[in-house]
Design a protein around this motif. Structure first.
Motif, PDB file in Angstrom:
ATOM      1  N   LYS A 167      -3.695  -7.612 -12.263  1.00 49.82           N
ATOM      2  CA  LYS A 167      -4.763  -7.281 -11.315  1.00 49.82           C
ATOM      3  C   LYS A 167      -5.485  -5.982 -11.690  1.00 49.82           C
ATOM      4  N   LEU A 168      -4.780  -5.066 -12.358  1.00 50.27           N
ATOM      5  CA  LEU A 168      -5.389  -3.790 -12.731  1.00 50.27           C
ATOM      6  C   LEU A 168      -5.936  -3.783 -14.158  1.00 50.27           C
ATOM      7  N   GLY A 169      -5.648  -4.829 -14.928  1.00 50.75           N
ATOM      8  CA  GLY A 169      -6.126  -4.899 -16.304  1.00 50.75           C
ATOM      9  C   GLY A 169      -5.385  -3.962 -17.240  1.00 50.75           C
ATOM     10  N   VAL A 170      -4.091  -3.773 -16.997  1.00 53.29           N
ATOM     11  CA  VAL A 170      -3.254  -2.939 -17.867  1.00 53.29           C
ATOM     12  C   VAL A 170      -2.029  -3.756 -18.262  1.00 53.29           C
ATOM     13  N   SER A 171      -1.195  -3.200 -19.120  1.00 53.85           N
ATOM     14  CA  SER A 171       0.020  -3.914 -19.523  1.00 53.85           C
ATOM     15  C   SER A 171       1.140  -3.690 -18.511  1.00 53.85           C
ATOM     16  N   ARG A 172       2.120  -4.586 -18.530  1.00 55.53           N
ATOM     17  CA  ARG A 172       3.291  -4.419 -17.674  1.00 55.53           C
ATOM     18  C   ARG A 172       4.027  -3.137 -18.030  1.00 55.53           C
ATOM     19  N   GLN A 173       4.031  -2.781 -19.319  1.00 55.58           N
ATOM     20  CA  GLN A 173       4.694  -1.549 -19.759  1.00 55.58           C
ATOM     21  C   GLN A 173       4.020  -0.322 -19.158  1.00 55.58           C
ATOM     22  N   LYS A 181      -6.308   4.449  -6.941  1.00 57.70           N
ATOM     23  CA  LYS A 181      -7.089   3.918  -5.818  1.00 57.70           C
ATOM     24  C   LYS A 181      -7.019   2.387  -5.781  1.00 57.70           C
ATOM     25  N   LYS A 182      -7.065   1.761  -6.952  1.00 53.88           N
ATOM     26  CA  LYS A 182      -6.952   0.302  -7.011  1.00 53.88           C
ATOM     27  C   LYS A 182      -5.582  -0.152  -6.508  1.00 53.88           C
ATOM     28  N   MET A 183      -4.532   0.589  -6.876  1.00 51.87           N
ATOM     29  CA  MET A 183      -3.195   0.234  -6.402  1.00 51.87           C
ATOM     30  C   MET A 183      -3.096   0.390  -4.892  1.00 51.87           C
ATOM     31  N   ALA A 184      -3.709   1.426  -4.351  1.00 56.44           N
ATOM     32  CA  ALA A 184      -3.676   1.618  -2.897  1.00 56.44           C
ATOM     33  C   ALA A 184      -4.301   0.416  -2.198  1.00 56.44           C
ATOM     34  N   VAL A 185      -5.409  -0.066  -2.718  1.00 61.33           N
ATOM     35  CA  VAL A 185      -6.061  -1.252  -2.144  1.00 61.33           C
ATOM     36  C   VAL A 185      -5.156  -2.473  -2.319  1.00 61.33           C
ATOM     37  N   LEU A 186      -4.607  -2.638  -3.508  1.00 57.72           N
ATOM     38  CA  LEU A 186      -3.739  -3.770  -3.799  1.00 57.72           C
ATOM     39  C   LEU A 186      -2.512  -3.794  -2.888  1.00 57.72           C
ATOM     40  N   SER A 231       7.336   6.233  -5.432  1.00 58.33           N
ATOM     41  CA  SER A 231       6.396   5.786  -4.399  1.00 58.33           C
ATOM     42  C   SER A 231       5.668   4.522  -4.845  1.00 58.33           C
ATOM     43  N   LEU A 232       5.221   4.502  -6.094  1.00 55.17           N
ATOM     44  CA  LEU A 232       4.527   3.326  -6.621  1.00 55.17           C
ATOM     45  C   LEU A 232       5.462   2.114  -6.647  1.00 55.17           C
ATOM     46  N   PHE A 233       6.696   2.334  -7.090  1.00 50.56           N
ATOM     47  CA  PHE A 233       7.686   1.263  -7.137  1.00 50.56           C
ATOM     48  C   PHE A 233       7.948   0.702  -5.738  1.00 50.56           C
ATOM     49  N   GLN A 234       8.202   1.585  -4.768  1.00 45.65           N
ATOM     50  CA  GLN A 234       8.518   1.145  -3.403  1.00 45.65           C
ATOM     51  C   GLN A 234       7.343   0.397  -2.774  1.00 45.65           C
ATOM     52  N   ALA A 235       6.139   0.891  -2.983  1.00 44.11           N
ATOM     53  CA  ALA A 235       4.958   0.231  -2.414  1.00 44.11           C
ATOM     54  C   ALA A 235       4.764  -1.151  -3.034  1.00 44.11           C
ATOM     55  N   ARG A 236       4.956  -1.238  -4.345  1.00 46.48           N
ATOM     56  CA  ARG A 236       4.827  -2.535  -5.021  1.00 46.48           C
ATOM     57  C   ARG A 236       5.874  -3.516  -4.504  1.00 46.48           C
ATOM     58  N   LYS A 237       7.107  -3.080  -4.410  1.00 45.95           N
ATOM     59  CA  LYS A 237       8.182  -3.948  -3.931  1.00 45.95           C
ATOM     60  C   LYS A 237       7.919  -4.399  -2.495  1.00 45.95           C
ATOM     61  N   LYS A 238       7.426  -3.485  -1.668  1.00 45.21           N
ATOM     62  CA  LYS A 238       7.136  -3.807  -0.267  1.00 45.21           C
ATOM     63  C   LYS A 238       6.110  -4.945  -0.180  1.00 45.21           C
ATOM     64  N   CYS A 239       5.202  -4.993  -1.152  1.00 45.85           N
ATOM     65  CA  CYS A 239       4.176  -6.049  -1.168  1.00 45.85           C
ATOM     66  C   CYS A 239       4.665  -7.324  -1.850  1.00 45.85           C
ATOM     67  N   GLY A 240       5.852  -7.283  -2.428  1.00 47.09           N
ATOM     68  CA  GLY A 240       6.395  -8.467  -3.071  1.00 47.09           C
ATOM     69  C   GLY A 240       5.734  -8.806  -4.394  1.00 47.09           C
ATOM     70  N   LEU A 241       5.200  -7.806  -5.060  1.00 47.09           N
ATOM     71  CA  LEU A 241       4.531  -8.033  -6.338  1.00 47.09           C
ATOM     72  C   LEU A 241       5.442  -7.627  -7.496  1.00 47.09           C
ATOM     73  N   SER A 242       5.301  -8.303  -8.608  1.00 46.28           N
ATOM     74  CA  SER A 242       6.020  -7.921  -9.818  1.00 46.28           C
ATOM     75  C   SER A 242       5.161  -6.940 -10.610  1.00 46.28           C
ATOM     76  N   GLN A 243       5.769  -6.302 -11.597  1.00 47.02           N
ATOM     77  CA  GLN A 243       4.987  -5.416 -12.468  1.00 47.02           C
ATOM     78  C   GLN A 243       3.922  -6.222 -13.198  1.00 47.02           C
ATOM     79  N   GLU A 244       4.245  -7.445 -13.558  1.00 45.73           N
ATOM     80  CA  GLU A 244       3.278  -8.305 -14.236  1.00 45.73           C
ATOM     81  C   GLU A 244       2.076  -8.601 -13.340  1.00 45.73           C
ATOM     82  N   ASP A 245       2.344  -8.869 -12.058  1.00 46.55           N
ATOM     83  CA  ASP A 245       1.263  -9.132 -11.098  1.00 46.55           C
ATOM     84  C   ASP A 245       0.310  -7.946 -11.020  1.00 46.55           C
ATOM     85  N   VAL A 246       0.902  -6.756 -10.875  1.00 47.25           N
ATOM     86  CA  VAL A 246       0.098  -5.540 -10.749  1.00 47.25           C
ATOM     87  C   VAL A 246      -0.697  -5.302 -12.029  1.00 47.25           C
ATOM     88  N   ALA A 247      -0.032  -5.456 -13.169  1.00 44.49           N
ATOM     89  CA  ALA A 247      -0.696  -5.229 -14.454  1.00 44.49           C
ATOM     90  C   ALA A 247      -1.905  -6.145 -14.619  1.00 44.49           C
TER      91      ALA A 247
END
Length: 128
Positions: free
Chosen positions: A24-30, A48-53, A6-22
Motif C-alpha cells: 500500500k505504501l509502495g515500499v519493500s517488506r524489508q 502520514k500515509k501509515m496514519a491514514v492506513l 508504535s508502528l508495529f502495534q498499530a499495524r497489528k491492531k489493524c490486522g495487516l501484515s508487513q507485506e500488506d503495508v509495503a
C-alpha cells in the motif's frame, strides 16, 4: 514506547501484515520491518500515509500505546451508570503514581476526576 514499536502495534491492531503495508505504501517488506525494528525511520510522508492506513492521527501513531487505546475503547463502551461507580483516583493513581505523590489524596482525586471527566465528556461528544 519507541516509534518502531508504535508502528508495529498499530499495524497489528489493524490486522495487516508487513507485506500488506509495503504494498500500500509502495515500499519493500524489508523497509517496513526496518521501521518497526528502529533500524531506520520513515519519512514524514510515509508516516502520514501509515496514519491514514491504520486509521489513527499522526500524533496517535507516533505515540501509539496499545494499552491506552484498549482502555479508551472500553471506556467508550461503558454506560454512564457504570462510569459513576468507577474510582478514578485509584485507577489512574496506579497508572500514574506520581500524581498521587504530588498532591494530598483529596487534591489528587479532584484533579484526576476533573481531567478525566473533561476528557471523557469531550470524547463522548465527538463520538455522537
Amino acid at each position: 514506547m519507541n516509534l518502531g514499536n508504535s508502528l508495529f502495534q498499530a499495524r497489528k491492531k489493524c490486522g495487516l501484515s508487513q507485506e500488506d503495508v509495503a504494498e500500500k505504501l509502495g515500499v519493500s517488506r524489508q523497509t517496513v520491518s526496518k521501521w518497526e525494528t528502529d533500524e531506520t525511520i520513515p519519512d514524514i510522508r510515509q508516516t502520514k500515509k501509515m496514519a491514514v492506513l491504520y486509521n489513527v492521527s499522526l500524533d496517535e501513531l507516533i505515540e501509539f500505546d496499545i494499552d491506552v487505546k484498549e482502555i479508551q475503547e472500553a471506556i467508550d463502551k461503558t454506560s454512564e451508570k457504570t462510569e459513576e461507580k468507577i474510582d478514578w483516583t485509584n485507577a489512574w493513581g496506579k497508572k500514574y503514581p506520581i500524581l498521587l505523590n504530588q498532591f494530598n489524596e483529596l487534591d489528587a482525586m479532584l484533579v484526576l476526576k476533573d481531567i478525566l471527566y473533561n476528557v471523557w465528556k469531550n470524547r463522548k461528544t465527538k463520538s455522537k
